[in-house]
Design a protein around this motif. Sequence first.
Motif, PDB file in Angstrom:
ATOM      1  N   UNK A 181      14.564  12.764   3.416  1.00 51.24           N
ATOM      2  CA  UNK A 181      13.368  13.372   2.866  1.00 51.24           C
ATOM      3  C   UNK A 181      13.589  14.864   2.650  1.00 51.24           C
ATOM      4  N   UNK A 182      14.331  15.510   3.566  1.00 55.76           N
ATOM      5  CA  UNK A 182      14.579  16.933   3.435  1.00 55.76           C
ATOM      6  C   UNK A 182      15.353  17.238   2.162  1.00 55.76           C
ATOM      7  N   UNK A 183      16.293  16.337   1.805  1.00 54.58           N
ATOM      8  CA  UNK A 183      17.126  16.569   0.631  1.00 54.58           C
ATOM      9  C   UNK A 183      16.407  16.214  -0.654  1.00 54.58           C
ATOM     10  N   UNK A 184      15.569  15.206  -0.626  1.00 52.98           N
ATOM     11  CA  UNK A 184      14.981  14.710  -1.861  1.00 52.98           C
ATOM     12  C   UNK A 184      13.549  15.133  -2.062  1.00 52.98           C
ATOM     13  N   UNK A 185      12.892  15.558  -1.012  1.00 51.63           N
ATOM     14  CA  UNK A 185      11.494  15.889  -1.117  1.00 51.63           C
ATOM     15  C   UNK A 185      10.598  14.668  -1.151  1.00 51.63           C
ATOM     16  N   UNK A 186      11.161  13.508  -0.889  1.00 52.60           N
ATOM     17  CA  UNK A 186      10.369  12.287  -0.917  1.00 52.60           C
ATOM     18  C   UNK A 186       9.557  12.156   0.363  1.00 52.60           C
ATOM     19  N   UNK A 187       8.347  11.669   0.218  1.00 61.55           N
ATOM     20  CA  UNK A 187       7.590  11.227   1.368  1.00 61.55           C
ATOM     21  C   UNK A 187       7.840   9.740   1.507  1.00 61.55           C
ATOM     22  N   UNK A 188       7.990   9.290   2.735  1.00 62.83           N
ATOM     23  CA  UNK A 188       8.296   7.878   2.903  1.00 62.83           C
ATOM     24  C   UNK A 188       7.541   7.297   4.073  1.00 62.83           C
ATOM     25  N   UNK A 189       6.249   7.031   3.897  1.00 59.69           N
ATOM     26  CA  UNK A 189       5.505   6.408   4.989  1.00 59.69           C
ATOM     27  C   UNK A 189       6.117   5.068   5.361  1.00 59.69           C
ATOM     28  N   UNK A 190       6.396   4.893   6.621  1.00 59.18           N
ATOM     29  CA  UNK A 190       7.052   3.681   7.086  1.00 59.18           C
ATOM     30  C   UNK A 190       6.119   2.497   7.000  1.00 59.18           C
ATOM     31  N   UNK A 191       6.680   1.347   6.526  1.00 59.74           N
ATOM     32  CA  UNK A 191       5.878   0.132   6.544  1.00 59.74           C
ATOM     33  C   UNK A 191       5.538  -0.223   7.987  1.00 59.74           C
ATOM     34  N   UNK A 192       6.469   0.082   8.902  1.00 59.85           N
ATOM     35  CA  UNK A 192       6.221  -0.198  10.305  1.00 59.85           C
ATOM     36  C   UNK A 192       5.066   0.669  10.815  1.00 59.85           C
ATOM     37  N   UNK A 220       3.521   3.888  -2.514  1.00 61.43           N
ATOM     38  CA  UNK A 220       2.805   3.067  -3.485  1.00 61.43           C
ATOM     39  C   UNK A 220       1.375   3.525  -3.695  1.00 61.43           C
ATOM     40  N   UNK A 221       0.887   4.397  -2.834  1.00 63.05           N
ATOM     41  CA  UNK A 221      -0.511   4.827  -2.935  1.00 63.05           C
ATOM     42  C   UNK A 221      -0.615   6.286  -2.499  1.00 63.05           C
ATOM     43  N   UNK A 222      -1.669   6.947  -2.968  1.00 62.67           N
ATOM     44  CA  UNK A 222      -1.917   8.317  -2.552  1.00 62.67           C
ATOM     45  C   UNK A 222      -1.231   9.357  -3.401  1.00 62.67           C
ATOM     46  N   UNK A 234       5.603   5.652  -7.018  1.00 65.23           N
ATOM     47  CA  UNK A 234       7.059   5.582  -6.859  1.00 65.23           C
ATOM     48  C   UNK A 234       7.523   4.243  -6.308  1.00 65.23           C
ATOM     49  N   UNK A 235       6.664   3.597  -5.550  1.00 67.99           N
ATOM     50  CA  UNK A 235       7.024   2.306  -4.936  1.00 67.99           C
ATOM     51  C   UNK A 235       6.071   1.244  -5.460  1.00 67.99           C
TER      52      UNK A 235
END
Length: 429
Positions: free
Chosen positions: A14-25, A121-123, A131-132
């Motif tokens: 995330x630090x490199x890409x700037x992506x947010x990635x809320x975990x499905x878990x 996928x949301x927000x 994005x997802x």
Amino acid sequence: MSDTESTGNRAGTEEKTGWRSPSRRALLGWGGAGIALGAGAAGAAAAAVGGDGTDTAGPVGEEVPFHGAHQAGIATPVQDRLHFAAFDVGTDDPAELAELLKDWSRAAELMTAGATVGAGAAGGTPEAPPDDTGEALGLPPSRLTLTIGYGPTLFTKDGTDRFGIADRRPEALIDLPRFPGDNLDPARSGGDLCVQACADDPQVAVHAIRNLARLGFGKVSVRWSQLGFGKTSSTTPEAQTPRNLMGFKDGTRNIAGTDTDALGQDVWVAAPDGPEWMTGGSYLVARRIRMHIETWDRTSLAEQESIIGRDKGEGAPIGGTRERDEPDLQAMLPTAHVRLAHPDSNSGARMLRRGYSFTDGTDGLGRLDAGLFFLAYQRDPRTGFVPVQQSLARADVLNEYIQHVGSAVFAIPPGVRDTDDWWGKGLFS
């Protein structure tokens, strides 16, 4: 790999890409924190045995580490479901292709860890597509593995060296010969790239291929794909041997995912094999094998067992009493499937198989379109799949009940070692 290490990898990404990635878990936890606490603690202990794709099976739903010396999805304990896709590359720009493989690698890191791709996928921005794709929200990682391969046409296509890598094509990445009885459909054969997605939840596997295809829009397109269920071979011999759609146990003598000696001898490419970028990789042969189920179902039990070379109930070889008894090949018909496929009949040739059953509805004559999607990893197809299939295609009495209708071969590079590495770095750098 523990959950803590996994989270660290995601943070680096995330630090490199700037992506947010809320975990499905995490999403699961928000909906039922009390239940997730106990499951998480047990899962962390089990997942800690993870390593380079040769780890033992974790609980269903847990995470298989993406990074390692070898790609996951080969020696990894076979999951229950498959979504396999072969891609055609539309761009002729090697830099554009390399950039796509980097994006796929980052997305694969996230999805195998149970996270969403990009901003999720949301927000996100209401006016833009998310994005997802979102169909895996709320689902655990499900032991998802993603394994990439390069087809011969990635190196040379119609005599053209599209990406300047023709001289890096491994000698072992041969164009498979045409075998007697082949009835190959070009629409189900070949491909510049392949991605094998295996998971214990079919929706997780489908989600992964769908997101990779979406990320590649304009650069790659799906050439053909195959869904699979009911693994037809096991890399964990201590587990119950699965059965194929003919009702017979399949893969009794498969290479175990924990047998490092056999993996080193028959599956992993070693440095002397060349080229250097393939060291630690493997070669995959994929064959879509149609079973003539209706004909098989009208065959007597005695004939079925003679054709296969094993009894149907226990799975014991002809002349034996237990499934894992050493086969007495001379006790079988000379044309029995087990006898012809046995390493002793093929100069010791062995492969690691990860096949799946498939059913794709019916054909135009009302017959079930079903069979085996054969996936086999080996150190060199010239000494692995080719001699075995030549032997089977010439004489196997089972050929009356099956037909090979799709075929492809791919070079499987070694694993992505860390977040600075990516699919294709060794080939394109």
